[in-house]
Design an enzyme around this catalytic site. Structure first.
Site, mmCIF file in Angstrom:
data_model
loop_
_atom_site.group_PDB
_atom_site.id
_atom_site.type_symbol
_atom_site.label_atom_id
_atom_site.label_comp_id
_atom_site.label_asym_id
_atom_site.label_seq_id
_atom_site.Cartn_x
_atom_site.Cartn_y
_atom_site.Cartn_z
ATOM 1 N N CYS A 42 30.415 42.715 37.009
ATOM 2 C CA CYS A 42 30.579 41.673 38.026
ATOM 3 C C CYS A 42 30.070 42.196 39.374
ATOM 4 O O CYS A 42 30.139 43.391 39.663
ATOM 5 C CB CYS A 42 32.056 41.289 38.138
ATOM 6 S SG CYS A 42 32.354 39.944 39.317
ATOM 7 N N ASP A 44 31.511 41.832 42.037
ATOM 8 C CA ASP A 44 32.693 42.152 42.845
ATOM 9 C C ASP A 44 32.573 43.547 43.481
ATOM 10 O O ASP A 44 32.323 44.537 42.789
ATOM 11 C CB ASP A 44 33.935 42.083 41.943
ATOM 12 C CG ASP A 44 35.216 42.096 42.740
ATOM 13 O OD1 ASP A 44 35.451 43.069 43.495
ATOM 14 O OD2 ASP A 44 35.994 41.132 42.631
ATOM 15 N N ARG A 46 34.628 45.538 44.407
ATOM 16 C CA ARG A 46 35.652 46.518 44.036
ATOM 17 C C ARG A 46 35.387 47.200 42.691
ATOM 18 O O ARG A 46 36.183 48.012 42.247
ATOM 19 C CB ARG A 46 37.023 45.824 44.004
ATOM 20 C CG ARG A 46 37.424 45.269 45.364
ATOM 21 C CD ARG A 46 38.576 44.281 45.253
ATOM 22 N NE ARG A 46 38.171 43.084 44.515
ATOM 23 C CZ ARG A 46 38.986 42.050 44.264
ATOM 24 N NH1 ARG A 46 40.227 42.086 44.698
ATOM 25 N NH2 ARG A 46 38.544 40.999 43.592
ATOM 26 N N HIS A 98 36.439 42.441 34.765
ATOM 27 C CA HIS A 98 37.597 43.002 35.467
ATOM 28 C C HIS A 98 38.668 41.948 35.631
ATOM 29 O O HIS A 98 38.375 40.764 35.800
ATOM 30 C CB HIS A 98 37.184 43.584 36.820
ATOM 31 C CG HIS A 98 36.713 42.562 37.817
ATOM 32 N ND1 HIS A 98 37.490 42.133 38.870
ATOM 33 C CD2 HIS A 98 35.567 41.857 37.902
ATOM 34 C CE1 HIS A 98 36.823 41.223 39.576
ATOM 35 N NE2 HIS A 98 35.648 41.042 39.004
ATOM 36 N N CYS A 101 39.167 38.685 38.481
ATOM 37 C CA CYS A 101 37.798 38.221 38.764
ATOM 38 C C CYS A 101 37.816 36.795 39.350
ATOM 39 O O CYS A 101 38.303 35.854 38.717
ATOM 40 C CB CYS A 101 36.970 38.250 37.480
ATOM 41 S SG CYS A 101 35.247 37.774 37.756
#
Ligand code: CO
Length: 199
Positions: A42, A44, A46, A98, A101
């Site tokens: 992803c 993302d 993080r 994750h 998400c």
């Protein structure tokens, strides 16, 4: 503005450190790219592929998009996979989702504006296909977590059906597909159990 300058400053120090540790570091990376892994994760912020796995420059070819999906009609991810399998000859494709998400959560909520809605449709289809299982869960948070897992499993299964992947297996190329999920709460990766390394 200054934050961007910090990045450039950091980079100069980083490059200098690499060379002092290993004078041929950049020379070697210029000459050849032969990563063992393709990471599909992803976007993302993080979930940075290299940092959470300890992989160095040159060791992982990375594709990230919202909610780590590989739709058949998506030329971007399809090209990455083709290049990674046919040219780089990676030995492992890791689909890593994750928990937490936002892209997956969007699929459990109201319709968005395009182009995001167009993208989230891929996830809504997975939600719809698994609605019996998801509806039986006690609350929204459990549904969200489970849909994060189901998405990874679906993408890994889709990868195993791709022409480019099947052709690699047919010619005896070593290539394994893995389905992982990362937990933002403790920083740990978990294997979701779907893997395949041949026809
Ligand atoms: Co995400």
């Amino acid at each position: 503005m200054d934050r961007c300058k910090d990045l450039i400053d950091y980079n100069q120090q980083w490059a200098a450190d690499r060379v002092s540790e290993d004078p041929e570091f950049f020379e070697r990376l210029c000459a050849i790219q032969e990563p063992e892994f393709l990471w599909i994760g992803c976007s993302d912020s993080r979930v940075p592929a290299n940092q959470i796995t300890g992989l160095q420059p040159g060791e992982v070819f990375v594709h990230r998009n919202i909610a780590n999906v590989v739709p058949r009609e998506d030329v971007n991810s399809a090209s990455v996979i083709q290049f990674a399998v046919d040219t780089l000859r990676v030995q492992h494709i890791i689909v890593c989702g994750h928990y937490g998400c936002g892209g997956v959560k969007a699929a459990l909520g109201p319709s968005l504006e395009d182009p995001l809605e167009f993208w989230v449709e891929h996830l809504r289809r997975i939600r719809d296909k698994n609605s019996d299982e998801l509806d039986a869960l006690p609350d929204e948070d459990s549904r969200w977590r489970r849909l994060c897992e189901l998405n990874v499993l679906t993408q890994a299964e889709n990868l195993a059906r791709l022409r480019v992947v099947r052709a690699a297996w047919q010619r005896g190329q070593a290539l394994a597909i893995h389905s992982w999920i990362y937990d933002l709460r403790d920083g740990l990766l978990k294997d979701l159990g779907f893997s395949r390394d041949g026809l």
